[in-house]
Scaffold this motif. Structure first.
Motif, PDB file in Angstrom:
ATOM      1  N   SER A   1       0.732  -1.098  -4.894  1.00 51.64           N
ATOM      2  CA  SER A   1       1.948  -0.850  -5.653  1.00 51.64           C
ATOM      3  C   SER A   1       2.719  -2.160  -5.769  1.00 51.64           C
ATOM      4  O   SER A   1       2.922  -2.853  -4.763  1.00 51.64           O
ATOM      5  CB  SER A   1       2.810   0.202  -4.955  1.00 51.64           C
ATOM      6  N   PHE A   2       3.131  -2.507  -6.991  1.00 47.06           N
ATOM      7  CA  PHE A   2       3.894  -3.739  -7.167  1.00 47.06           C
ATOM      8  C   PHE A   2       4.639  -3.719  -8.493  1.00 47.06           C
ATOM      9  O   PHE A   2       4.255  -3.027  -9.439  1.00 47.06           O
ATOM     10  CB  PHE A   2       3.001  -4.983  -7.075  1.00 47.06           C
ATOM     11  N   GLY A   3       5.713  -4.480  -8.554  1.00 44.64           N
ATOM     12  CA  GLY A   3       6.489  -4.588  -9.777  1.00 44.64           C
ATOM     13  C   GLY A   3       5.959  -5.695 -10.659  1.00 44.64           C
ATOM     14  O   GLY A   3       5.216  -6.581 -10.224  1.00 44.64           O
ATOM     15  N   ASN A   4       6.339  -5.642 -11.922  1.00 42.54           N
ATOM     16  CA  ASN A   4       6.000  -6.677 -12.897  1.00 42.54           C
ATOM     17  C   ASN A   4       7.273  -7.205 -13.533  1.00 42.54           C
ATOM     18  O   ASN A   4       8.271  -6.482 -13.645  1.00 42.54           O
ATOM     19  CB  ASN A   4       5.100  -6.125 -14.001  1.00 42.54           C
ATOM     20  N   CYS A   5       7.226  -8.442 -13.979  1.00 45.11           N
ATOM     21  CA  CYS A   5       8.395  -9.037 -14.610  1.00 45.11           C
ATOM     22  C   CYS A   5       8.598  -8.442 -16.007  1.00 45.11           C
ATOM     23  O   CYS A   5       7.688  -7.856 -16.586  1.00 45.11           O
ATOM     24  CB  CYS A   5       8.249 -10.551 -14.684  1.00 45.11           C
ATOM     25  N   PRO A   6       9.810  -8.605 -16.580  1.00 43.99           N
ATOM     26  CA  PRO A   6      10.104  -8.004 -17.890  1.00 43.99           C
ATOM     27  C   PRO A   6       9.655  -8.831 -19.088  1.00 43.99           C
ATOM     28  O   PRO A   6       9.920  -8.439 -20.228  1.00 43.99           O
ATOM     29  CB  PRO A   6      11.631  -7.898 -17.853  1.00 43.99           C
TER      30      PRO A   6
ATOM     31  N   ALA B   1       7.112  11.147  -6.312  1.00 40.74           N
ATOM     32  CA  ALA B   1       6.481  10.794  -5.044  1.00 40.74           C
ATOM     33  C   ALA B   1       6.643  11.936  -4.048  1.00 40.74           C
ATOM     34  O   ALA B   1       7.747  12.448  -3.847  1.00 40.74           O
ATOM     35  CB  ALA B   1       7.100   9.521  -4.492  1.00 40.74           C
ATOM     36  N   LEU B   2       5.534  12.331  -3.439  1.00 38.53           N
ATOM     37  CA  LEU B   2       5.580  13.314  -2.356  1.00 38.53           C
ATOM     38  C   LEU B   2       6.031  12.637  -1.069  1.00 38.53           C
ATOM     39  O   LEU B   2       6.674  13.247  -0.222  1.00 38.53           O
ATOM     40  CB  LEU B   2       4.211  13.964  -2.183  1.00 38.53           C
ATOM     41  N   ASP B   3       5.638  11.384  -0.944  1.00 40.44           N
ATOM     42  CA  ASP B   3       6.093  10.498   0.119  1.00 40.44           C
ATOM     43  C   ASP B   3       5.734   9.085  -0.333  1.00 40.44           C
ATOM     44  O   ASP B   3       5.337   8.882  -1.489  1.00 40.44           O
ATOM     45  CB  ASP B   3       5.472  10.859   1.480  1.00 40.44           C
TER      46      ASP B   3
ATOM     47  N   ASP C   1       0.830  -1.210   0.000  1.00 39.26           N
ATOM     48  CA  ASP C   1       0.000   0.000   0.000  1.00 39.26           C
ATOM     49  C   ASP C   1       0.863   1.257   0.000  1.00 39.26           C
ATOM     50  O   ASP C   1       0.413   2.332   0.375  1.00 39.26           O
ATOM     51  CB  ASP C   1      -0.951   0.005   1.199  1.00 39.26           C
ATOM     52  N   HIS C   2       2.103   1.124  -0.443  1.00 36.37           N
ATOM     53  CA  HIS C   2       3.022   2.260  -0.481  1.00 36.37           C
ATOM     54  C   HIS C   2       4.087   2.010  -1.540  1.00 36.37           C
ATOM     55  O   HIS C   2       4.246   0.885  -2.032  1.00 36.37           O
ATOM     56  CB  HIS C   2       3.696   2.458   0.888  1.00 36.37           C
ATOM     57  N   LEU C   3       4.810   3.055  -1.887  1.00 40.50           N
ATOM     58  CA  LEU C   3       5.883   2.962  -2.863  1.00 40.50           C
ATOM     59  C   LEU C   3       7.214   2.716  -2.152  1.00 40.50           C
ATOM     60  O   LEU C   3       7.604   3.497  -1.280  1.00 40.50           O
ATOM     61  CB  LEU C   3       5.989   4.258  -3.674  1.00 40.50           C
ATOM     62  N   LEU C   4       7.887   1.635  -2.518  1.00 39.77           N
ATOM     63  CA  LEU C   4       9.238   1.430  -2.034  1.00 39.77           C
ATOM     64  C   LEU C   4      10.143   2.549  -2.558  1.00 39.77           C
ATOM     65  O   LEU C   4       9.825   3.212  -3.558  1.00 39.77           O
ATOM     66  CB  LEU C   4       9.780   0.084  -2.516  1.00 39.77           C
ATOM     67  N   ALA C   5      11.274   2.751  -1.921  1.00 34.87           N
ATOM     68  CA  ALA C   5      12.198   3.802  -2.351  1.00 34.87           C
ATOM     69  C   ALA C   5      12.607   3.613  -3.813  1.00 34.87           C
ATOM     70  O   ALA C   5      12.682   4.576  -4.581  1.00 34.87           O
ATOM     71  CB  ALA C   5      13.427   3.814  -1.447  1.00 34.87           C
ATOM     72  N   GLN C   6      12.847   2.354  -4.222  1.00 39.12           N
ATOM     73  CA  GLN C   6      13.248   2.114  -5.603  1.00 39.12           C
ATOM     74  C   GLN C   6      12.126   2.422  -6.585  1.00 39.12           C
ATOM     75  O   GLN C   6      12.374   2.855  -7.712  1.00 39.12           O
ATOM     76  CB  GLN C   6      13.707   0.666  -5.767  1.00 39.12           C
ATOM     77  N   HIS C   7      10.868   2.231  -6.168  1.00 41.09           N
ATOM     78  CA  HIS C   7       9.737   2.565  -7.030  1.00 41.09           C
ATOM     79  C   HIS C   7       9.539   4.073  -7.107  1.00 41.09           C
ATOM     80  O   HIS C   7       9.145   4.601  -8.161  1.00 41.09           O
ATOM     81  CB  HIS C   7       8.468   1.877  -6.522  1.00 41.09           C
TER      82      HIS C   7
END
Length: 326
Positions: A139-144, A78-80, A37-43
């Motif tokens: 928020s989540f990543g997807n494979c390439p 990202a604001l935060d 439910d949040h953005l990781l720093a890398q995202h």
């Protein structure tokens, strides 16, 4: 349809799609770990580095659309960890309708140069002349997999920032549309979930679909038929289609920078892939357009194709299918 708890990352139709696809209950634990439910720093860094994003919007008739926003790197930031600001207005969204506070929004960032992509689903908090701010819900990543590499550059005298323009209504797939769709090696698909009584899971979603040129078939009645390949097994797109049958597609013409946007109805054929002999497909999707809009020369960028995804080596195209179309 089975009810699930409010704190599950998947709504009931996504879980139904997972069962239809033969996915066991272990995917629920995977989803709990991968979907945040949040953005990781890398995202946060990823979205700041992008010059364009894809959006899933929903119009006043509860129909999804794929829109695009673009600007110089940093236009989205990202604001935060829970909030993303985008300083741009959408292009190719619902015709004649602007974003509004409180609406759900899906966001896809995709870097074609290195095949990295991240998804964000959220709610619009504020909308102004400069852009909008949204709250992160998922928020989540997807494979390439299935992404073809492309280099995007700016021709001299142009800018990353794109000004929204009025589209042209297309009443049927004309020669240009057929050529674009028939030669496409990817497109974007938007869906949403709005089941009454399940407010906790309401939201919109936009995803990338890739394949060899020729992996999308246009039938005589204008229906699009395309394969669904193995992915992260979350079935966000398919779950939303199971729930309400609504979808939207967006195609990019890399020779002119034009966009082809369509919204309509979709269905999943869970058995048809093997029957049609489409290599690599686990199932087939059918899309019937209700509205089609073209945005001529909407994007000022220039592109250079890199390489096809190795994941596509085991997939096919309709001209290679065992069973002829029809």
């Amino acid at each position: 349809m089975q009810e699930i708890e409010d704190n599950s990352p998947f709504h009931a139709a996504e879980r139904a799609a997972q069962r239809l696809a033969g996915v066991d209950d272990r995917i629920l634990a995977v989803g709990r770990s991968a979907i945040r439910d949040h953005l990781l720093a890398q995202h946060q860094e990823f979205f700041r580095s992008q010059h364009q994003l894809l959006l899933a919007t929903v119009d006043a008739d509860a129909q999804p659309w794929v829109a695009m926003v673009a600007g110089p790197p940093g236009f989205a930031h990202a604001l935060d960890a829970r909030h993303l600001r985008v300083d741009a207005q959408p292009l190719a969204g619902a015709p004649g309708q602007a974003l509004s506070a409180g609406a759900t929004l899906g966001v896809l960032g995709i870097n074609f140069a290195n095949r990295r992509r991240n998804r964000l689903n959220g709610r619009l908090l504020t909308v102004d002349e400069s852009g909008f701010e949204l709250e992160v819900v998922q928020s989540f990543g997807n494979c390439p997999k299935y992404i073809q590499t492309r280099e995007t550059r700016l021709p001299a005298g142009t800018t990353w920032r794109v000004s929204p323009s009025a589209g042209e209504a297309v009443t049927a797939w004309d020669d240009n549309a057929c050529a674009l769709i028939g030669g496409a090696d990817h497109f974007f698909i938007a869906t949403h979930y709005d089941q009454e009584g399940d407010q906790a899971h309401h939201g919109a979603d936009v995803s990338h679909r890739g394949g060899k040129p020729g992996f999308i078939r246009i039938d005589a009645d204008g229906t699009l038929l395309f394969p669904d390949f193995a992915g992260n097994r979350f079935y966000n797109t398919l779950g939303n289609i199971v729930a309400n049958g609504k979808a939207a597609l967006l195609f990019t013409d890399y020779s002119t920078g034009s966009l082809l946007s369509t919204s309509g109805m979709a269905s999943v054929d869970w058995q048809a892939a093997s029957a049609h002999g489409f290599a690599g497909a686990e199932r087939l999707l059918r899309f019937t357009p209700r509205e089609v809009w073209r945005y001529p020369r909407a994007l000022p960028f220039a592109w250079r194709f890199g390489e096809q995804s190795v994941a596509l080596d085991a997939t096919g195209r309709w001209s290679d299918s065992v069973t002829p179309p029809g």
